[in-house]
Enzyme design. Structure first.
Site, short mmCIF file in Angstrom:
data_model
loop_
_atom_site.label_atom_id
_atom_site.label_comp_id
_atom_site.label_asym_id
_atom_site.label_seq_id
_atom_site.Cartn_x
_atom_site.Cartn_y
_atom_site.Cartn_z
N GLY A 73 0.79 -1.22 0.00
CA GLY A 73 0.00 0.00 0.00
C GLY A 73 0.82 1.27 0.00
O GLY A 73 0.50 2.24 -0.70
N ASN A 155 -7.93 4.27 8.10
CA ASN A 155 -7.39 3.11 8.80
C ASN A 155 -7.51 3.21 10.31
O ASN A 155 -7.48 2.19 11.00
CB ASN A 155 -5.92 2.91 8.42
CG ASN A 155 -5.09 4.16 8.64
OD1 ASN A 155 -5.43 5.23 8.13
ND2 ASN A 155 -4.00 4.05 9.37
N GLN A 183 -8.00 -0.20 3.19
CA GLN A 183 -8.91 -0.79 4.17
C GLN A 183 -10.23 -1.27 3.58
O GLN A 183 -11.05 -1.85 4.28
CB GLN A 183 -9.20 0.25 5.28
CG GLN A 183 -8.01 0.68 6.09
CD GLN A 183 -7.48 -0.42 6.99
OE1 GLN A 183 -8.20 -1.32 7.40
NE2 GLN A 183 -6.18 -0.36 7.31
N HIS A 205 -2.29 -7.67 2.40
CA HIS A 205 -2.26 -8.16 3.78
C HIS A 205 -3.36 -7.58 4.68
O HIS A 205 -3.47 -7.96 5.84
CB HIS A 205 -0.88 -7.95 4.41
CG HIS A 205 -0.59 -6.55 4.85
ND1 HIS A 205 -0.71 -6.14 6.16
CD2 HIS A 205 -0.17 -5.47 4.16
CE1 HIS A 205 -0.36 -4.87 6.26
NE2 HIS A 205 -0.02 -4.44 5.06
N THR A 241 11.80 -7.39 -10.47
CA THR A 241 11.19 -8.69 -10.68
C THR A 241 9.93 -8.84 -9.84
O THR A 241 9.94 -8.59 -8.63
CB THR A 241 12.18 -9.81 -10.30
OG1 THR A 241 13.36 -9.68 -11.11
CG2 THR A 241 11.57 -11.18 -10.51
N CYS A 329 1.74 1.73 11.50
CA CYS A 329 2.92 2.36 10.89
C CYS A 329 3.50 3.47 11.75
O CYS A 329 4.60 3.94 11.49
CB CYS A 329 2.54 2.91 9.51
SG CYS A 329 1.99 1.62 8.36
#
Length: 394
Positions: A73, A155, A183, A205, A241, A329
């Site tokens: 995110g 959030n 969210q 996640h 990648t 966070c």
């Protein structure tokens, strides 16, 4: 190992769904090729990427070419905000950006980066319920405005923003709109055409997928300057990648979240209301942060006078209950939540708040246990606060 484990921090992260994990496993071993390689193993990995892109495009109601896979995110938000703003300035379209005051720090810090680079950034206030008012946004728009970023659902307090109205307003003015929808999966519809957004970022996640995999929807024709330089992956919009197992997990998780959205949201709403009503009824001088109705079905952000949220969390953890004081966070920060301060709360009020975010594994019995242990915890903490005067309940 604690005998009881009640996880009420799903806004921070969710466990990986067993079926999602099962879909991912072959791409760690059996199909572990680099999708940029031309041999069979590479082609198998590339096919997995193509299939995943089709899956998520179906959920978002867009074309597969409009999907950019990212590392999560925060990366998606940075690519959207910086990439769209810098690309438009390079074309001479203007240099004014608007973000709401309650955005995730991934957006706010990206806006700060732009401000240091010469952009004019407006941080748009929200009302006391945590809502961006379209009228206020309309007044903030200027001829040189090139980008607006407003999150779909917050959030911390779960407030759901009127993104479709914001998108329609900006589209009339020729201004790009990004929404942080991290969210939203499993709780809110994600049709990008209905939302009228040009850029939408999310991560796996938060919806029972793996960490380290996300996506950015980029509406066809939207200018975007890559923020990671290197190879030609993702149609030259995001070098590196691709995380094939993570992307497969993202697609599986997002698809399952959409398939179960109606029933999941109804179950979460029932548990959320049980928790909110129980706390407000049993704990004097407690309150709900954010709008009561325009909120995510699994979010209950509650404030308690006279105590600190961190103290509550420590006591809850001792009895096997995991909750949060806000965004994971910013865990460890001594500063009050910028989201709660933006609602007009004092630092003490903000620091006395706890976020409970529910998920698929939670039950009524678990909520009832929280309601059993939480009120005496608050009472115990208040008893040692100098000068705190309890108010008789009822």
């Amino acid at each position: 190992m604690r005998e009881r484990q009640i996880y009420l921090d799903h806004a921070s992260t969710t466990p990986v769904d067993p079926e999602v994990l099962e879909a991912m496993l072959p791409y760690f071993t059996q199909y572990a090729g680099n999708p940029s390689s031309i041999h069979h193993a590479g082609r198998m990995a590339l096919q997995a990427l193509d299939d995943a892109r089709e899956q998520v495009a179906l959920v978002l109601g867009c074309t597969r070419r409009e999907i950019v896979f990212t590392g999560g995110g925060s990366e998606g938000a940075n690519l959207a905000v910086k990439g769209a703003a810098l690309a438009q300035r390079a074309r001479g379209k203007g240099a004014h950006v608007i973000v709401s005051a309650i955005e995730h720090h991934a957006v706010l810090h990206a806006a700060e980066y732009l401000a240091h680079d010469g952009f004019d950034v407006t941080v748009l206030p929200v009302n006391a319920a945590g809502l961006v008012e379209p009228e206020a946004l309309a007044q903030a728009l200027r001829p040189e405005t090139i980008l607006v970023s407003v999150m779909y659902a917050n959030n911390e307090i779960g407030t759901i923003q009127p993104i479709a109205a914001i998108g329609a307003l900006c589209r009339e003015r020729g201004v790009l709109v990004h929404t942080d929808a991290v969210q939203a999966p499993g709780s809110l519809p994600l049709d990008v055409e209905a939302l009228k957004v040009d850029l939408l970022s999310l991560t796996a996640h938060k919806c029972y997928g793996p960490k380290g995999a996300g996506l950015l929807y980029v509406r066809r024709g939207t200018p975007l300057l890559p923020q990671i330089n290197g190879g030609a992956q993702e149609r030259r919009r995001r070098a590196g990648t691709e995380n094939v197992p993570g992307i497969v997990g993202l697609a599986a998780a997002l698809t399952r979240a959409e398939e179960r959205r109606i029933s999941y949201a109804a179950q979460m709403h029932m548990l959320r209301e049980r928790l909110i009503e129980g706390v407000l009824d049993r704990v004097p001088q407690s309150w709900l942060n954010g709008d009561r109705n325009q909120r995510l079905p699994n979010n209950a952000n509650l404030g308690f006078a006279g105590v600190e949220g961190e103290s509550i969390l420590l006591l809850l953890d001792q009895v096997g209950i995991a909750a949060s004081s806000g965004s994971a966070c910013t865990s460890g920060s001594l500063e009050p939540s910028h989201v709660l301060v933006a609602l007009g709360m004092s630092p003490d009020e903000a620091n006395g708040s706890v976020r409970f975010s529910l998920g698929a594994s939670n039950s009524r019995e678990e909520i009832d246990y929280v309601l059993e242990v939480l009120p005496p915890m608050i009472e115990r903490l208040r008893a040692v606060v100098p000068g705190y005067e309890p108010i008789a309940h009822g």
